[in-house]
Design a protein around this motif. Structure first.
Motif, short mmCIF file in Angstrom:
data_model
loop_
_atom_site.label_atom_id
_atom_site.label_comp_id
_atom_site.label_asym_id
_atom_site.label_seq_id
_atom_site.Cartn_x
_atom_site.Cartn_y
_atom_site.Cartn_z
N VAL A 232 0.83 -1.21 0.00
CA VAL A 232 0.00 0.00 0.00
C VAL A 232 0.87 1.25 0.00
O VAL A 232 0.67 2.17 -0.81
N SER A 236 1.60 3.92 -3.14
CA SER A 236 1.27 5.34 -2.96
C SER A 236 2.45 6.22 -3.35
O SER A 236 2.27 7.30 -3.92
N ARG A 293 -12.07 4.78 1.91
CA ARG A 293 -11.28 4.18 0.83
C ARG A 293 -10.28 5.22 0.28
O ARG A 293 -10.41 5.72 -0.83
N GLN A 294 -9.29 5.51 1.09
CA GLN A 294 -8.32 6.55 0.73
C GLN A 294 -7.51 6.18 -0.50
O GLN A 294 -7.09 7.06 -1.26
N GLY A 295 -7.26 4.90 -0.72
CA GLY A 295 -6.49 4.49 -1.89
C GLY A 295 -7.17 4.83 -3.19
O GLY A 295 -6.54 5.33 -4.13
N ARG A 296 -8.47 4.55 -3.29
CA ARG A 296 -9.21 4.86 -4.51
C ARG A 296 -9.24 6.36 -4.78
O ARG A 296 -9.10 6.82 -5.92
N ASN A 338 -4.51 12.43 1.24
CA ASN A 338 -4.76 11.00 1.40
C ASN A 338 -3.46 10.20 1.47
O ASN A 338 -3.34 9.26 2.27
N ARG A 339 -2.48 10.56 0.66
CA ARG A 339 -1.20 9.85 0.69
C ARG A 339 -0.51 10.03 2.05
O ARG A 339 -0.02 9.07 2.65
N ILE A 342 -2.42 8.15 4.86
CA ILE A 342 -2.16 6.70 4.80
C ILE A 342 -0.81 6.40 5.45
O ILE A 342 -0.68 5.48 6.27
N ALA A 402 -2.41 1.33 -11.01
CA ALA A 402 -3.47 1.00 -10.06
C ALA A 402 -4.18 -0.28 -10.45
O ALA A 402 -4.55 -1.09 -9.58
N LEU A 408 -3.55 -0.80 -3.57
CA LEU A 408 -3.90 0.56 -3.20
C LEU A 408 -5.39 0.82 -3.39
O LEU A 408 -6.03 1.50 -2.57
N TYR A 411 -7.29 -0.55 -0.42
CA TYR A 411 -6.96 -0.06 0.92
C TYR A 411 -8.11 0.73 1.52
O TYR A 411 -8.72 1.58 0.88
#
Length: 418
Positions: A232, A236, A293-296, A338-339, A342, A402, A408, A411
């Motif tokens: 993850v 990122s 869903r911070q990855g999306r 967001n990055r 995380i 992605a 990611l 996540y």
């Protein structure tokens, strides 16, 4: 009442400012970053005035890359091993000295592009040590719950400085001309950084938690080993490198301002436009604290960044270029928050300094490679190809990464620590 409640849900979350130690650091960062932005424009304009070549402007990024790679990683290890306040004081002293050097060479009209690059390298060395330290401090100042809000406040404020700083630089350069204007910009930066140094002095002691740790290569390697086994975080970082290296157009702004938009204050508008969008995004960022869903969201923001940058490269009117760059800036704010959130909540405190060192190497090193990429492409194929092609390539590659490595995208903020 429902309208008031809705507005509060969208408005920026200011709860971290209730913490006095964070508030002082936030203030110091705000004033110093304004001055730093003045200097950033002044250095680029001075270099272009000396050489009349965007390739040399791109070399400014290269001059900062090696210090970032070396001292960003090592600075994170130092921040995990000794009192983080002491690390900030030492690196801030070096930062102030580099700013004084820029002012001196401008006042005495040395006119050396090589000296300019050397002073940028010195300034970047200080930045590479101080930045991961500041970020590693945040969770201990405000607590895990307020980390996303604190990051949003920090990014929004720095973006505000990135708007006001270049605009002020443009006005200064328009009013005083290049030679005197550059000197004024460096002077203001030195004064404001003195205020930031005072704010750092007021921070509490921040000794490392747990057992004594080494500051050597083994400590750095431990952090890199953890990162390599955490998909993850690794993804990122990778997606941010794609965004910055392929789509950062700042090295092209002096040439675009003069050749396409008539010079004058155009450079200031271009340099501030991305940050203007980040400010607007930050002021309506209340929703970011509720993202699961911070990855999306991170992936979507990077794709939006690349497409908006590409569109801005096609604009023939200054106002349209500024608007599109502002859209890109809003996407960049969402991506950065967001990055960083995380990273700060996923990694344990004992590794935060080292991982923040990797982060600053990526976040600050990527744009510098982007400067070199943009300047080289502009010299070979022209401004439109360097600008538009880079933005499109970033969007496509971010999506491909992605989809190929979906960790990611899967996540969620409630995932357990790795």
């Amino acid at each position: 009442m429902s309208q008031v409640s809705s507005a509060r849900r969208w408005a920026i979350d200011v709860r971290p400012l209730r913490v006095p130690a964070y508030r002082r650091m936030w203030f110091g960062n705000a004033v110093s970053f304004f001055g730093f932005q003045l200097t950033g424009v002044a250095v680029a304009v001075e270099m272009y005035d000396l050489t009349r070549d965007s390739f040399w402007v791109g070399l400014i990024g290269v001059a900062g890359l090696v210090p970032l790679l070396v001292f960003g990683l090592w600075g994170g290890a130092v921040a995990d091993a000794i009192d983080r306040r002491k690390v900030l004081l030492a690196s801030s002293s070096l930062m102030w000295a580099s700013t004084a050097g820029l002012l001196a060479q401008a006042v005495f009209q040395v006119g050396s592009p090589v000296l300019l690059l050397a002073l940028v390298a010195m300034q970047t060395t200080a930045f590479a040590v101080s930045s991961p330290t500041r970020q590693a401090i945040i969770p201990r100042l405000v607590g895990t719950e307020l980390v996303p809000a604190a990051n949003t406040l920090g990014f929004t404020t720095s973006s505000g400085s990135s708007v006001a700083g270049p605009l002020a630089a443009g006005l200064i350069l328009a009013a005083w001309g290049t030679d005197t204007g550059v000197q004024v910009a460096y002077t203001v930066d030195a004064v404001l950084f003195s205020l930031s140094f005072w704010a750092t002095l007021r921070l509490p002691s921040m000794p490392p938690e747990g057992e004594h740790r080494s500051m050597g290569l083994r400590s750095v390697a431990d952090g890199l080993r953890y990162l390599a086994t955490t998909p993850v975080l690794l993804l990122s970082f990778a997606i941010d490198i794609v965004a910055m290296v392929l789509a950062m157009p700042k090295a092209l702004f002096p040439e675009a301002a003069e050749e396409r938009f008539g010079g004058g204050a155009a450079a200031g508008w271009l340099f501030s436009a991305i940050a203007l969008g980040s400010v607007l995004g930050g002021l309506t960022s209340g929703w970011t604290s509720r993202v699961i869903r911070q990855g999306r969201v991170l992936v979507a923001a990077v794709i939006a960044w690349g497409l908006a940058i590409a569109a801005a490269g096609l604009a023939q009117q200054l106002w349209l270029a500024v608007v599109l760059l502002a859209v890109a800036g809003g996407a960049d704010l969402v991506s950065a928050v967001n990055r960083q959130s995380i990273l700060q909540t996923y990694a344990p405190d004992r590794l935060r300094g080292r991982l923040q060192g990797v982060n600053i190497t990526v976040v600050a090193g990527g744009p510098r490679l982007g400067d070199l990429r943009a300047g080289t492409m502009a010299g070979a194929w022209g401004l439109p190809v360097a600008w538009v092609g880079g933005g499109l390539a970033a969007a496509v590659l971010a999506l491909a990464l992605a989809m190929a490595f979906p960790a990611l995208l899967r996540y969620q903020i409630r995932s357990p620590h790795g």
